[in-house]
Write a protein that holds these residues in place. Sequence first.
Motif, mmCIF file in Angstrom:
data_model
loop_
_atom_site.group_PDB
_atom_site.id
_atom_site.type_symbol
_atom_site.label_atom_id
_atom_site.label_comp_id
_atom_site.label_asym_id
_atom_site.label_seq_id
_atom_site.Cartn_x
_atom_site.Cartn_y
_atom_site.Cartn_z
ATOM 1 N N HIS A 548 0.821 -1.214 0.000
ATOM 2 C CA HIS A 548 0.000 0.000 0.000
ATOM 3 C C HIS A 548 0.854 1.263 0.000
ATOM 4 C CE1 HIS A 548 -2.908 2.943 1.980
ATOM 5 N NE2 HIS A 548 -3.512 2.554 0.872
ATOM 6 N N ARG A 549 0.514 2.179 -0.880
ATOM 7 C CA ARG A 549 1.168 3.485 -1.057
ATOM 8 C C ARG A 549 2.572 3.390 -1.645
ATOM 9 N NH1 ARG A 549 -1.053 7.953 1.898
ATOM 10 N NH2 ARG A 549 1.039 8.809 2.235
ATOM 11 N N GLN A 550 3.003 2.181 -2.061
ATOM 12 C CA GLN A 550 4.359 2.041 -2.624
ATOM 13 C C GLN A 550 4.400 0.882 -3.613
ATOM 14 O OE1 GLN A 550 7.193 1.068 0.460
ATOM 15 N NE2 GLN A 550 5.905 -0.530 1.335
ATOM 16 N N MET A 618 -10.139 4.389 -9.333
ATOM 17 C CA MET A 618 -10.591 3.350 -8.400
ATOM 18 C C MET A 618 -9.445 2.444 -7.962
ATOM 19 S SD MET A 618 -12.754 4.210 -10.912
ATOM 20 C CE MET A 618 -14.133 5.351 -10.817
ATOM 21 N N TYR A 619 -8.736 1.885 -8.921
ATOM 22 C CA TYR A 619 -7.606 1.004 -8.636
ATOM 23 C C TYR A 619 -6.443 1.812 -8.063
ATOM 24 C CZ TYR A 619 -4.097 -2.643 -9.822
ATOM 25 O OH TYR A 619 -3.094 -3.585 -9.808
ATOM 26 N N GLY A 620 -6.116 2.904 -8.715
ATOM 27 C CA GLY A 620 -4.945 3.685 -8.327
ATOM 28 C C GLY A 620 -5.033 4.223 -6.917
ATOM 29 N N GLU A 621 -6.186 4.800 -6.569
ATOM 30 C CA GLU A 621 -6.310 5.409 -5.241
ATOM 31 C C GLU A 621 -6.450 4.358 -4.143
ATOM 32 O OE1 GLU A 621 -8.328 9.584 -6.792
ATOM 33 O OE2 GLU A 621 -9.340 8.407 -5.248
ATOM 34 N N GLU A 629 -2.228 13.194 -1.672
ATOM 35 C CA GLU A 629 -2.053 12.615 -0.335
ATOM 36 C C GLU A 629 -0.732 11.880 -0.175
ATOM 37 O OE1 GLU A 629 -6.724 11.458 0.644
ATOM 38 O OE2 GLU A 629 -5.494 10.189 -0.666
ATOM 39 N N ASN A 630 -0.184 11.376 -1.264
ATOM 40 C CA ASN A 630 0.983 10.502 -1.198
ATOM 41 C C ASN A 630 2.020 10.895 -2.247
ATOM 42 O OD1 ASN A 630 2.677 8.304 -0.625
ATOM 43 N ND2 ASN A 630 1.466 6.863 -1.848
ATOM 44 N N PRO A 631 2.481 12.139 -2.235
ATOM 45 C CA PRO A 631 3.445 12.559 -3.274
ATOM 46 C C PRO A 631 4.749 11.773 -3.223
ATOM 47 C CG PRO A 631 3.277 14.209 -1.520
ATOM 48 C CD PRO A 631 2.176 13.225 -1.288
ATOM 49 N N GLU A 636 8.403 7.817 -5.642
ATOM 50 C CA GLU A 636 9.248 6.631 -5.474
ATOM 51 C C GLU A 636 8.910 5.548 -6.488
ATOM 52 O OE1 GLU A 636 11.754 3.611 -4.299
ATOM 53 O OE2 GLU A 636 11.865 5.776 -3.961
ATOM 54 N N THR A 637 7.636 5.432 -6.862
ATOM 55 C CA THR A 637 7.213 4.351 -7.754
ATOM 56 C C THR A 637 7.176 4.761 -9.219
ATOM 57 O OG1 THR A 637 4.873 4.918 -7.422
ATOM 58 C CG2 THR A 637 5.834 3.307 -5.924
#
Length: 713
Positions: A548-550, A618-621, A629-631, A636-637
Amino acid sequence: MRRGFTFLLLLVFTCLAFGQQNRQFTLDELIPGGKNYARYVPRIAEQYQWHGDELMMLRGDSVFRVDLADPVKKRFLFRFSEIPEEGREGRTVSTVSFDREGSGRLKFFTADGAGVYDLGSKQVISFIGLPENSENREFSPNGLYMAYTRANNLYVIDAAGEEIAISSEENSGIVFGQSVHRNEFGINGGIFWSPDGSKLAFYRMDESMVAQYPIVDISARIATEKPVRYPMAGEKSHEVTIGVYDLKSRQTIYLKTGEPREKYLTNVAWSPDARHIYVAELNREQNHLKMNRYDASTGDFDKTLFEETHPKYVEPENPVLFVRNNPEQFIWQSERDGFNHLYLYHISGRLLKQLTHGEWEVTDLIGFDRKGEQLFFVSTLATPIERHACRVNLKNGKIDRLTAVPGMHTVTVSNSGRYLVTRYTAHDNPGKVDLVDSKKGGAVTLAAARNPFAGISMPAVELGTLKAADGKTDLYYRMVKPANFDPARKYPVVVYVYGGPHSQLVQNRWRYGSGGWETYMAQKGYIVFVMDNRGTSFRGRDFEDVTHRQLGVEEAKDQMCGVEYLKSLPYVDPDRMGIHGWSFGGFMTINMLLRYPDLFRAGVAGGPVTDWSYYEVMYGERYMDTPQENPEGYAETSLLRKADRLKSRLLIIHGDEDPVVVMQHSLQFLKSSIASGRHPDFFIYPGHEHNMIGRDRVHLHEHITRYFDDFCR
């Protein structure tokens, strides 16, 4: 003279057998779309369906009844052609479908229509031809009506041919009766008939506020634009409502789902009495679910039955299932305890009990027995790489595993619940169908597929486990080796990767799930390695949401564990390693090349995501949150920021009409590569979307193979 002739014949047959044993397959024989592909796909000619507690076997255009006491015995019932021609307007019946309830009726299907046939009276009750240009067709439970879409609007037609327009929207940005939320959350349609067939619930999606993404069709002499509405992560998304059409009053009402309008309305289900509609509603952040109930006549909100929250995400994928013969209870599937399990609820919203527990997952619901006391389901109870039929007693919670033979089982159950038919494969089993007696135990094989590779020396497929990068989690892999494998030699290796959510490549199915291209590469002298990293499915929430988030970070670490294992093998040439994947696997291919730039000689990335900010909402968030929210995670990805690390040969392949991973991903990576002085290769398939289909799929795999032959062989 006779002895010499006999010796000559023996020599000829020996040579033919040797030639067959050492046969080299072509891509036309191994890849879908190939001219001879069908010859080498295991097939079972018979189909089995339940009609109450009677087991029907379909073979060709004939229907037989199987004797459950002695399954070898079968009684011929009728041929499709015996269904009265006048009732089906002379159309040829292609197949039939019996209902598990044993109503005495069946549905039959033609190339351009469907109908209902009464087995007792031998009369066609209804027949509905498919309207011109109709899509998303859904027949009412009684088969007397069909709902469908044409362009963006929704219609209903009856057996007399009367068509009713439920919507007449001219704005192309408003869509009725189709899948919404880009087919996430288990959504695969937008039409929901009530159990009695008197009402029709449907999605209405307003995407007029979503930017139109330009896709170009080059088939015309002057290329034309055919844009799609594509909401990217962090951008404005579409708004969905649910309508209910009453066939008697011919009126439509809408559920009053309220604010905010940007949320997900998923897992739509009717109550057995057709008075209420249950909707799993998820906020845009996808971390807070409400199970809401609405009045189907007025659209009024009735009650929130329960809520689920999680700091990362909640992902509902299955609607409530009402207990047979008990309309006051339903089953809900949830990962709330870390694994997908079954929960029994009262319609008041009171949790009665958790029915299944443990470090395994329920993967499918089959149905109840006649009394509604036992629920049959498929699970990973035995092992994550197999599927087995189980049942749970709703009163005492006792769980029984009903299939014992290893493999991946797809199951149907008789109306009473006593008998099951399971169709399954395993690494050494191309396919079998068994009849299981859940009362007495044991199984009888009804049919079996022929091994299409019998007598041929095939590449060996091996199964194994490795520890993940966390040092404790087991990861399953398969390795395909050349048929004439020599451990004293050094072989080039291709790592095939997907690695994303909702996937599991390594299973105990036929040849451990290895595909035709893996066979083709192995016969050319490659070793092919496939491993499911953390982030993939059917291993529990913690296994999946560690990414999640990465996205791409932990997955790459796990794949690197596989690569290090390969490098430790004496028969692997570490200087001739390649990697290939498609979609998320395309992202992972480039990701691995950039994170470990001195490892692979070449990679082939198909339809790759190169920056998650260009992917859909939908998938991305769900997996990355928004870019706002997650710059740090998006930076990084992003592969665009790492293009200067590319040292390997890289071929990127994309369909020019891809509406899933839009071609902007590949073009932006090319732009970043040019700016950093790197030189990836690029190939386009004109007229194709996210995957190549038909004959072009054979061409695709030939093109991929040539690239590895050029740089890794």
